[in-house]
Scaffold this motif. Structure first.
Motif, PDB file in Angstrom:
ATOM      1  N   GLU A  71       0.822  -1.212   0.000  1.00  0.00           N
ATOM      2  CA  GLU A  71       0.000   0.000   0.000  1.00  0.00           C
ATOM      3  C   GLU A  71       0.859   1.266   0.000  1.00  0.00           C
ATOM      4  N   LEU A  72       1.951   1.246   0.758  1.00  0.00           N
ATOM      5  CA  LEU A  72       2.855   2.403   0.770  1.00  0.00           C
ATOM      6  C   LEU A  72       3.510   2.598  -0.597  1.00  0.00           C
ATOM      7  N   ASN A  73       3.824   1.512  -1.275  1.00  0.00           N
ATOM      8  CA  ASN A  73       4.390   1.630  -2.619  1.00  0.00           C
ATOM      9  C   ASN A  73       3.370   2.185  -3.615  1.00  0.00           C
ATOM     10  N   ILE A  74       2.114   1.841  -3.427  1.00  0.00           N
ATOM     11  CA  ILE A  74       1.060   2.432  -4.254  1.00  0.00           C
ATOM     12  C   ILE A  74       0.980   3.934  -3.983  1.00  0.00           C
ATOM     13  N   LEU A  75       1.027   4.311  -2.716  1.00  0.00           N
ATOM     14  CA  LEU A  75       1.028   5.727  -2.354  1.00  0.00           C
ATOM     15  C   LEU A  75       2.248   6.434  -2.943  1.00  0.00           C
ATOM     16  N   LEU A  76       3.404   5.799  -2.846  1.00  0.00           N
ATOM     17  CA  LEU A  76       4.632   6.358  -3.402  1.00  0.00           C
ATOM     18  C   LEU A  76       4.488   6.602  -4.899  1.00  0.00           C
ATOM     19  N   SER A  77       3.925   5.648  -5.602  1.00  0.00           N
ATOM     20  CA  SER A  77       3.719   5.781  -7.045  1.00  0.00           C
ATOM     21  C   SER A  77       2.808   6.955  -7.363  1.00  0.00           C
ATOM     22  N   ASN A  78       1.740   7.079  -6.620  1.00  0.00           N
ATOM     23  CA  ASN A  78       0.789   8.166  -6.846  1.00  0.00           C
ATOM     24  C   ASN A  78       1.401   9.518  -6.495  1.00  0.00           C
ATOM     25  N   TYR A  79       2.215   9.552  -5.464  1.00  0.00           N
ATOM     26  CA  TYR A  79       2.901  10.799  -5.122  1.00  0.00           C
ATOM     27  C   TYR A  79       3.864  11.227  -6.217  1.00  0.00           C
ATOM     28  N   GLN A  80       4.519  10.265  -6.847  1.00  0.00           N
ATOM     29  CA  GLN A  80       5.439  10.607  -7.927  1.00  0.00           C
ATOM     30  C   GLN A  80       4.684  11.236  -9.105  1.00  0.00           C
ATOM     31  N   ILE A  81       3.516  10.703  -9.411  1.00  0.00           N
ATOM     32  CA  ILE A  81       2.696  11.269 -10.488  1.00  0.00           C
ATOM     33  C   ILE A  81       2.210  12.672 -10.091  1.00  0.00           C
ATOM     34  N   TYR A  82       1.763  12.811  -8.842  1.00  0.00           N
ATOM     35  CA  TYR A  82       1.322  14.113  -8.330  1.00  0.00           C
ATOM     36  C   TYR A  82       2.470  15.123  -8.414  1.00  0.00           C
ATOM     37  N   TYR A  83       3.644  14.710  -8.002  1.00  0.00           N
ATOM     38  CA  TYR A  83       4.825  15.577  -8.049  1.00  0.00           C
ATOM     39  C   TYR A  83       5.069  16.071  -9.473  1.00  0.00           C
ATOM     40  N   GLN A  84       5.037  15.159 -10.442  1.00  0.00           N
ATOM     41  CA  GLN A  84       5.282  15.546 -11.832  1.00  0.00           C
ATOM     42  C   GLN A  84       4.196  16.487 -12.343  1.00  0.00           C
ATOM     43  N   SER A  85       2.952  16.245 -11.950  1.00  0.00           N
ATOM     44  CA  SER A  85       1.873  17.152 -12.344  1.00  0.00           C
ATOM     45  C   SER A  85       2.104  18.545 -11.768  1.00  0.00           C
ATOM     46  N   LEU A  86       2.555  18.610 -10.519  1.00  0.00           N
ATOM     47  CA  LEU A  86       2.843  19.899  -9.892  1.00  0.00           C
ATOM     48  C   LEU A  86       3.981  20.628 -10.603  1.00  0.00           C
ATOM     49  N   ARG A  87       5.001  19.875 -11.028  1.00  0.00           N
ATOM     50  CA  ARG A  87       6.093  20.500 -11.778  1.00  0.00           C
ATOM     51  C   ARG A  87       5.551  21.110 -13.071  1.00  0.00           C
TER      52      ARG A  87
ATOM     53  N   ILE B 118       7.609  11.980  -0.581  1.00  0.00           N
ATOM     54  CA  ILE B 118       8.060  10.823  -1.359  1.00  0.00           C
ATOM     55  C   ILE B 118       9.212  10.144  -0.640  1.00  0.00           C
ATOM     56  N   ASP B 119      10.152  10.923  -0.155  1.00  0.00           N
ATOM     57  CA  ASP B 119      11.297  10.359   0.568  1.00  0.00           C
ATOM     58  C   ASP B 119      10.858   9.689   1.866  1.00  0.00           C
ATOM     59  N   LEU B 120       9.942  10.315   2.593  1.00  0.00           N
ATOM     60  CA  LEU B 120       9.446   9.721   3.836  1.00  0.00           C
ATOM     61  C   LEU B 120       8.737   8.388   3.578  1.00  0.00           C
ATOM     62  N   ILE B 121       7.946   8.330   2.529  1.00  0.00           N
ATOM     63  CA  ILE B 121       7.226   7.094   2.196  1.00  0.00           C
ATOM     64  C   ILE B 121       8.227   5.998   1.841  1.00  0.00           C
ATOM     65  N   ALA B 122       9.196   6.321   0.997  1.00  0.00           N
ATOM     66  CA  ALA B 122      10.203   5.322   0.602  1.00  0.00           C
ATOM     67  C   ALA B 122      10.986   4.827   1.816  1.00  0.00           C
ATOM     68  N   GLU B 123      11.332   5.731   2.703  1.00  0.00           N
ATOM     69  CA  GLU B 123      12.065   5.325   3.907  1.00  0.00           C
ATOM     70  C   GLU B 123      11.213   4.468   4.829  1.00  0.00           C
ATOM     71  N   ARG B 124       9.910   4.720   4.873  1.00  0.00           N
ATOM     72  CA  ARG B 124       9.028   3.877   5.688  1.00  0.00           C
ATOM     73  C   ARG B 124       8.943   2.474   5.104  1.00  0.00           C
ATOM     74  N   VAL B 125       8.868   2.388   3.775  1.00  0.00           N
ATOM     75  CA  VAL B 125       8.875   1.078   3.115  1.00  0.00           C
ATOM     76  C   VAL B 125      10.133   0.314   3.522  1.00  0.00           C
ATOM     77  N   LEU B 126      11.273   0.983   3.483  1.00  0.00           N
ATOM     78  CA  LEU B 126      12.531   0.351   3.869  1.00  0.00           C
ATOM     79  C   LEU B 126      12.538  -0.038   5.343  1.00  0.00           C
ATOM     80  N   THR B 127      12.011   0.832   6.192  1.00  0.00           N
ATOM     81  CA  THR B 127      11.956   0.558   7.632  1.00  0.00           C
ATOM     82  C   THR B 127      11.142  -0.700   7.921  1.00  0.00           C
ATOM     83  N   LEU B 128      10.069  -0.893   7.148  1.00  0.00           N
ATOM     84  CA  LEU B 128       9.216  -2.071   7.336  1.00  0.00           C
ATOM     85  C   LEU B 128       9.796  -3.321   6.675  1.00  0.00           C
ATOM     86  N   GLY B 129      10.940  -3.181   6.022  1.00  0.00           N
ATOM     87  CA  GLY B 129      11.599  -4.342   5.423  1.00  0.00           C
ATOM     88  C   GLY B 129      11.309  -4.537   3.951  1.00  0.00           C
ATOM     89  N   GLY B 130      10.711  -3.530   3.312  1.00  0.00           N
ATOM     90  CA  GLY B 130      10.386  -3.640   1.898  1.00  0.00           C
ATOM     91  C   GLY B 130      11.381  -2.905   1.023  1.00  0.00           C
TER      92      GLY B 130
END
Length: 159
Positions: A19-35, A64-76
Motif C-alpha cells: 500500500e505504501l508503494n502504491i502511495l509512493l507511485s501516486n505521489y510521484q505522479i502528483y509531483y510531476q503534475s505539480l512541476r 516521497i522520501d518519507l514514504i520510501a524510507e518507511r517502506v525500507l523501515t518495514l523491510g520492503g
C-alpha cells in the motif's frame, strides 16, 4: 504470529508495504503534475501560483522520501521506476495545464485521491499497532485536508 524486528506482524506489514508503494507511485505522479503546473501556469495569478505550485512540489518531494524510507523501515523495497509509478497510478495526470482554475482543481482532485489511499493505509496500520506508519499518514492527512480547504476557498467552492 511471526513478527519482524519492529515487533509488527510480518504478513500484515507486507500488505502495508504494498500500500505504501502504491502511495509512493501516486505521489510521484502528483509531483510531476505539480512541476508541470509550476512551469506552464499563465495569467494574472502567475506569480502567486508559480510559487504555490513550487511549495507543493517541494513538499511532495519530502513526502516521497518519507514514504520510501518507511517502506525500507518495514523491510520492503520502494518502487523507483516510471513503469511502476504508471502501473499503480490512480490520479489524473496534469498535462499542459496553463489555466489557474484547472490547475487548482487538479491539485484538489489529486489530494482527494491521495487521502483515500492514506486512509486505507492508516486503517491497516492501526489494526497492527504500526504507530510509525500511523503517525506519518495522520500528518499527511491533516496537511492535505487543510490544503484542500484552502484550494476550494480559492476556487470559491464549498466542501
Amino acid at each position: 504470529m511471526k513478527t519482524n524486528v519492529l515487533g509488527l506482524p510480518i504478513e500484515e506489514s507486507e500488505v502495508i508495504i504494498v500500500e505504501l508503494n502504491i502511495l509512493l507511485s501516486n505521489y510521484q505522479i502528483y509531483y510531476q503534475s505539480l512541476r508541470g503546473l509550476h512551469w506552464n501556469i499563465r495569467g494574472r495569478r502567475f506569480f502567486d501560483l508559480h510559487l504555490k505550485f513550487e511549495e507543493l512540489y517541494n513538499d511532495s518531494q519530502l513526502k516521497i522520501d518519507l514514504i520510501a524510507e518507511r517502506v525500507l523501515t518495514l523491510g520492503g523495497r520502494p518502487l523507483h521506476t516510471f513503469d511502476d509509478y504508471i502501473k499503480f497510478n490512480q490520479l489524473p495526470v496534469g498535462k499542459n495545464i496553463s489555466n489557474d482554475e484547472a490547475g487548482i482543481q487538479l491539485v484538489v482532485t489529486s489530494l482527494s485521491q491521495l487521502l483515500k489511499i492514506e486512509r486505507e493505509i492508516l486503517s491497516k496500520a492501526s489494526n497492527i499497532n504500526d504507530e510509525g506508519t500511523n503517525s506519518m499518514m495522520s500528518d499527511f492527512i491533516v496537511e492535505q485536508e487543510k490544503t484542500i480547504w484552502m484550494m476550494k476557498a480559492w476556487l470559491e467552492e464549498s466542501l
